[in-house]
Design an enzyme around this catalytic site. Structure first.
Site, PDB file in Angstrom:
ATOM      1  N   SER A   1       0.862  -1.186   0.000  1.00  0.00           N
ATOM      2  CA  SER A   1       0.000   0.000   0.000  1.00  0.00           C
ATOM      3  C   SER A   1       0.896   1.232   0.000  1.00  0.00           C
ATOM      4  O   SER A   1       1.779   1.345  -0.851  1.00  0.00           O
ATOM      5  CB  SER A   1      -0.944  -0.035   1.203  1.00  0.00           C
ATOM      6  OG  SER A   1      -1.848   1.045   1.162  1.00  0.00           O
TER       7      SER A   1
ATOM      8  N   HIS B   1      -2.587  -1.255  -3.355  1.00  0.00           N
ATOM      9  CA  HIS B   1      -3.703  -0.329  -3.195  1.00  0.00           C
ATOM     10  C   HIS B   1      -3.487   0.876  -4.109  1.00  0.00           C
ATOM     11  O   HIS B   1      -2.419   1.480  -4.102  1.00  0.00           O
ATOM     12  CB  HIS B   1      -3.796   0.161  -1.745  1.00  0.00           C
ATOM     13  CG  HIS B   1      -4.147  -0.909  -0.772  1.00  0.00           C
ATOM     14  ND1 HIS B   1      -4.015  -0.759   0.588  1.00  0.00           N
ATOM     15  CD2 HIS B   1      -4.648  -2.159  -0.945  1.00  0.00           C
ATOM     16  CE1 HIS B   1      -4.406  -1.857   1.212  1.00  0.00           C
ATOM     17  NE2 HIS B   1      -4.789  -2.722   0.288  1.00  0.00           N
TER      18      HIS B   1
ATOM     19  N   ASP C   1      -4.544  -4.225   6.114  1.00  0.00           N
ATOM     20  CA  ASP C   1      -4.921  -5.151   5.044  1.00  0.00           C
ATOM     21  C   ASP C   1      -3.777  -6.137   4.814  1.00  0.00           C
ATOM     22  O   ASP C   1      -2.604  -5.768   4.806  1.00  0.00           O
ATOM     23  CB  ASP C   1      -5.217  -4.377   3.758  1.00  0.00           C
ATOM     24  CG  ASP C   1      -5.838  -5.255   2.675  1.00  0.00           C
ATOM     25  OD1 ASP C   1      -6.476  -6.266   3.032  1.00  0.00           O
ATOM     26  OD2 ASP C   1      -5.694  -4.923   1.483  1.00  0.00           O
TER      27      ASP C   1
END
EC number: 3.1.1.61
Length: 334
Positions: free
Chosen positions: A15, A42, A134
């Site tokens: 991310s 992401h 995540d």
């Protein structure tokens, strides 16, 4: 290679700070890596990305976006396209616009869960730099199905939150710097794959929930009690899928939330609500002041007094809201 002839599968999730980590990783992957590498980063849904091309220039393996229906081929690096989850379903890749997870599509947890179901002990999951958590739940599922967990060293990550969250759920994960990951991947991918077990039916259902067109019948609702919470994405009820010290929730249509991700989006919602309340109160005070002036010009003293009192109360309430916003800002910066 797995006993069924399928290649070892390496899932990589990143991310914030992940672009830098992925570019470095591309340069250290061995040309003869006997594994298929699947990558989730992401990224905004509508943002064009040149990351596959940048990685391809640095990598000894071919790099491109995954396409729906692709075979798993060792010695390739495939990235999830923007606004699509990347899953393995019945031995092939599925690129799907299923429900968001932790507010993201693509998300890391769905990829890791599908690797756990499809590859089991021939699966490797690696969490790189990023915010929130995540990837942690998916990495735990992968380990429980015999796979191997790896984490970028939090001390070298631009954003250490995701690696740290993964280590909290999988304390035994292999920790390496990005520069060391290429050799570690090659070592793990060439080891004999031993064992394997039938995938947990609940995990199979979770993978299905991440696919486009997930069922929403009562019989297919998430495996867990109602949590008494509302899904930020669709306003439907959330069901509690928590295990041990890992809090997780999923709504009927498939949106899923981890502890940190749900808390973060709730914080954002509270802040928006407070600013909306502040604007409404200041608008009310402004209107009441105008009413008071007009009433005074007409000689209606009682109406003017009531309006000025209403304006005073609105401004006092606005002051309280401003204090709350200031406290939140101070807490965030602490």
């Amino acid at each position: 290679m797995a006993a069924n002839g399928s290649p070892v599968v390496i899932g990589v999730g990143a991310s914030a700070g992940g672009v830098e980590a992925l570019l470095e990783l591309a340069g250290v992957l061995d040309a003869d890596l006997p594994a298929a590498v699947l990558v989730v980063l992401h990224q905004p849904a509508d943002a064009p990305t040149v990351l596959p091309g940048l990685m391809d220039k640095r990598c000894a393996l071919p790099v491109r976006h995954a396409r729906d229906g692709d075979d798993l081929v060792a010695g390739t690096v495939l990235l999830a396209p923007p606004d699509h989850h990347l899953l393995i379903v019945r031995g092939r890749l599925e690129v799907t616009r299923g429900p968001r997870e932790n507010g993201h599509r693509p998300a890391i947890d769905p990829l890791f869960r599908s690797i756990a179901v499809e590859a089991g002990p021939a699966g490797i999951g690696c969490v790189l730099s990023g915010l929130l958590d995540d990837g942690a739940a998916g990495l735990l599922a992968l380990v429980r199905h015999g796979g191997t967990a790896m984490v970028q060293d939090p001390d070298e990550s631009l954003y250490a939150s995701m690696p740290q969250a993964a280590l909290e759920q999988v304390p035994g994960a292999i920790v390496r710097s990005v520069a060391e990951l290429g050799a570690a991947f090659s070592d793990l991918a060439t080891r004999p794959v031993i064992g394997g077990r039938r995938p947990d039916p609940r995990l199979v259902r979770e993978v299905a929930a991440s696919r486009a067109g997930a069922n929403v019948d009562d019989e297919d609702r998430p495996d867990g009690p109602a949590a008494g919470l509302v899904c930020p994405d669709c306003s439907g009820p959330l069901f509690d899928l928590s295990e041990g010290n890992m809090l997780r929730y999923r709504c009927r249509v498939g949106h899923a939330w981890s502890e940190q991700s749900l808390s973060s989006v709730q914080d954002d919602g509270i802040e928006r609500a407070l600013f909306t309340a502040l604007q409404a109160l200041e608008d009310k005070a402004d209107l009441q002041h105008r009413i008071a002036r007009t009433a005074t010009e007409r000689g209606s003293t009682r109406t003017a007094d009531r309006a000025r009192e209403a304006a005073h109360h609105a401004l006092a309430s606005a002051g309280l809201v401003r204090d709350l916003l200031a406290e939140r800002e101070a807490g965030d910066s602490a």
